[in-house]
Design an enzyme around this catalytic site. Structure first.
Site, short mmCIF file in Angstrom:
data_model
loop_
_atom_site.label_atom_id
_atom_site.label_comp_id
_atom_site.label_asym_id
_atom_site.label_seq_id
_atom_site.Cartn_x
_atom_site.Cartn_y
_atom_site.Cartn_z
CB CYS A 333 14.86 25.04 5.59
SG CYS A 333 16.23 24.25 6.43
NE ARG A 362 25.23 24.68 7.81
CZ ARG A 362 24.48 23.74 8.38
NH1 ARG A 362 24.97 23.03 9.38
NH2 ARG A 362 23.25 23.51 7.96
CD GLN A 380 22.23 19.78 4.75
OE1 GLN A 380 21.54 20.71 4.36
NE2 GLN A 380 22.28 19.44 6.03
CG ASP A 382 18.04 19.73 3.19
OD1 ASP A 382 17.46 19.10 4.08
OD2 ASP A 382 18.38 20.92 3.30
CG HIS A 384 12.65 20.94 3.75
ND1 HIS A 384 13.77 21.11 2.96
CD2 HIS A 384 13.01 21.26 5.01
CE1 HIS A 384 14.76 21.55 3.71
NE2 HIS A 384 14.34 21.65 4.95
CE LYS A 464 17.36 17.87 17.55
NZ LYS A 464 18.53 18.65 17.09
CG HIS A 510 13.35 21.12 8.71
ND1 HIS A 510 13.94 22.19 8.06
CD2 HIS A 510 12.33 21.65 9.43
CE1 HIS A 510 13.32 23.29 8.38
NE2 HIS A 510 12.34 23.00 9.21
#
Length: 635
Positions: A333, A362, A380, A382, A384, A464, A510
């Site tokens: 992000c 992680r 991911q 991912d 945005h 969310k 997100h």
């Protein structure tokens, strides 16, 4: 007179205080026999609980979710009872209910064996057959500490010692065994009939790796024999589908102690990976996303600004260079905001959609790692979306529609939708939260989706939607999400120029559809039991000759299919055709083409589909059309 209000609104009157069991008996002998506990003004209690005031009461039986939980909780105590009978030197610690069952942790001088588990389970059955009453009593904290210390149960004494001084604690006894517990419990051990011990695993005392490693015995318990058997059958099927087992058998990937929590992808596994990634890349391209790529290593000051450093520091891998501290990114992000901030953005640029196959790391604890489903390094899908508040609803509506298509293409038809609303600790105005929550709910309604409300489960920065898919075994996997974020654009000073010529903060959405590609591929493998659909299968066709006389023709077939973009294996080994067919069938290939003299003479192929289906002889052109249709239809 004491008045008890039942769930149907009817009243029962009693001249004096009455137990839950007595109320059940006043209603009927059948209910009295079935009663496991009660809910008094919403509080779950034992059947021996005495009601001394006007109250609302629901009798809890094995048909209720609370009743099943009581069965599992009581079976955990029965497990501890049996262990103490067989292994008196073992010390008991904790034994909570978990999904589908329970566990209990023990300290013992040697590891429990499979034979021990069988003996423990048999003793549990014997103790249950005695139908011993389960009796509750209350002791002052310090007295309870002394009581368990005197028995040599030092872990129990430590647990009770952590309770504030002056408080009372409750104990439950069945036969010769007594345990610390809040309860409630079933009335007697005879109510515990349908259980099974599953496995033993290691667990640190209080979850701290600096403490002693205990032995955790897992079990499952159900209200009926049929439910237990259904669960065991489901577990057997799940074991067959285990992505770790299939990953080895199908030569897709492996995990190595040289890189714990990271994946070594083999050629076939990487082909599967690329199938998923390239499909998602086309989804990005076809739906207005601009693909970006951020760096892996970022200065810790950025993570401090976003708040991640304070909250996730222990889960971040860090490094140092030239007296500066850096972190491997655990998420994408902040990087996307830094890209957004390059150059002046106008309201005309919004909504602006960025997508990235961002590799994140992680530092997950080793005990939580699980194949490719729970790893330390993952990628991911991912994305945005930077937008205005008025654009939240249409963007979420479009995202939900897109997610449904993607899940259907991968073979998932059942999705659970949940809207997580504002927590007590949050940032932003109530007006902004109202608008964001309503936008999420209205977008789902417009999509025709039934959804649940998860009160207070939103992030501190915004609400969310969580999208959870159900697999072929009915298991639930939360993969997709879209989150409304007012915070990060503020913290990192992201702006756009509005229609009024002034500077404004964008809203940041997100969003992820499959989430971690590693985890999603693991789910896919288990969903399809390794028999991936033609469009995803690492090898789509195997071409097999019967004798050397067909070798050249098989090479021609292989080249023709490969030129069409198909993934083809050619097997010209000098082995019996039945052996080769069996071997490729075990690889779960969509199609096997067998070529003998007749097929060569007629310019055809004998087609076998997965599942040992003989589709007969057809021209190569007809077969090409069939597999092309499979791929186009994602079937």
């Amino acid at each position: 007179m004491l008045q008890i209000t039942l769930p149907d609104g009817s009243l029962r009157e009693f001249a004096q205080p009455v137990t839950v069991a007595e109320v059940a008996a006043s209603i009927g002998a059948g209910l009295a026999k079935a009663a496991l506990g009660g809910k008094v003004d919403g509080q779950l209690v034992d059947t021996t609980y005495t009601i001394g005031r006007d109250a609302k009461l629901a009798i809890v039986t094995a048909k209720d979710a609370e009743g099943l939980e009581m069965i599992r909780h009581s079976t955990a105590h029965l497990l501890a009872y049996a262990v103490k009978e067989l292994f008196p030197e073992a010390q008991v610690t904790i034994g909570p209910v978990i999904e589908h069952g329970f566990y209990y942790d023990f300290s013992y001088k040697r590891p429990f064996t499979p034979e021990d588990l069988q003996a423990i389970e048999k003793r549990m059955a014997d103790l249950a057959a005695k139908d011993e009453p389960v009796v509750r009593r209350v002791l002052p904290r310090d007295e309870a500490v002394a009581y368990f210390k005197a028995m040599g149960e030092h872990y129990k004494a430590e647990i009770i010692g952590s309770i504030p001084a002056g408080q009372d604690v409750s104990l439950y006894r069945e036969g010769l065994f007594e345990d610390l517990c809040r309860g409630p419990h079933v009335p007697s051990t005879g109510r515990l009939k349908h259980f099974k011990l599953m496995k033993v695993a290691g667990a640190y005392w209080r979850g701290d790796h600096r403490n002693e490693m205990l032995q955790r015995i897992y079990g499952t318990a159900w209200a009926t024999k049929d439910e237990l058997q259904q669960h065991l059958t489901l577990l057997e099927e799940a074991e067959k589908r285990d992505h770790r087992k299939l990953g080895r058998e199908l030569d897709l990937f492996h995990i190595d102690d040289h890189a714990p929590g990271l994946v070594f992808w083999h050629p076939k596994g990487w082909t599967l990976w690329q199938g998923v990634e390239q499909y998602m890349r086309r989804i990005y391209q076809d739906n207005g996303y601009q693909e970006v790529k951020g760096p892996q290593v970022i200065d810790k000051t950025l993570w401090e600004k976003t708040g991640h450093w304070d909250k996730y520091r222990d889960n971040m891998f860090t490094t140092e260079s030239e007296k500066r501290e850096f972190a491997l990114k655990p998420m994408n992000c902040p990087g996307h905001i830094l890209i957004f901030k390059q150059g002046i953005k106008s309201y005309r640029d919004l909504p602006l959609r960025y997508g990235e196959f961002g590799q994140c790391h992680r530092n997950e604890p080793s005990g939580g790692l699980h194949g490719i489903m729970r790893v330390r390094g993952f990628t991911q899908d991912d994305g945005h979306i930077f937008c205005t508040e008025n654009q939240i609803q249409p963007e979420v509506l479009a995202f939900t529609t897109l997610l449904q298509k993607v899940y259907a293409d991968f073979g998932f038809q059942h999705i659970i939708y949940k809207v997580a609303t504002r927590p007590q600790q949050r940032i932003g105005s109530d007006e902004s939260w109202d608008k964001a929550e309503q936008a999420l709910m209205q977008s789902l309604r417009a999509s025709g989706c039934q959804f649940e409300i998860a009160e207070g489960d939103g992030a501190f920065y915004g609400p969310k939607i969580e999208y959870t898919l159900k697999d072929a075994l009915g298991r639930q996997w939360q993969c997709g999400t879209i989150q409304v974020d007012f915070s990060m654009p503020e913290r990192l000073d992201a702006e756009y120029v509005g229609e009024d010529g002034n500077r404004h903060r964008p809203v940041m959405l997100h969003r992820a559809i499959v989430g971690s590609l590693e985890r999603f591929i693991g789910i896919l493998i288990e969903q399809h039991a390794g028999a991936l659909p033609s469009w995803l299968a690492p090898v789509q066709v195997a071409v097999l000759n019967i004798t050397d006389a067909q070798a050249d023709y098989c090479r021609e077939i292989t080249k023709t299919l490969a030129d069409q973009g198909l993934r083809v294996d050619l097997d010209l080994r000098n082995e019996k055709i039945t052996y080769k067919i069996r071997e490729h069938s075990l690889r779960k290939l969509p199609y096997i083409l067998v070529v003998g003299d007749k097929e060569k003479a007629s310019g055809c192929v004998a087609v076998r589909a997965r599942g040992n289906k003989d589709l007969g002889v057809m021209s190569l052109q007809a077969f090409s059309a069939q597999i092309a249709a499979d791929i186009a239809n994602k079937s």
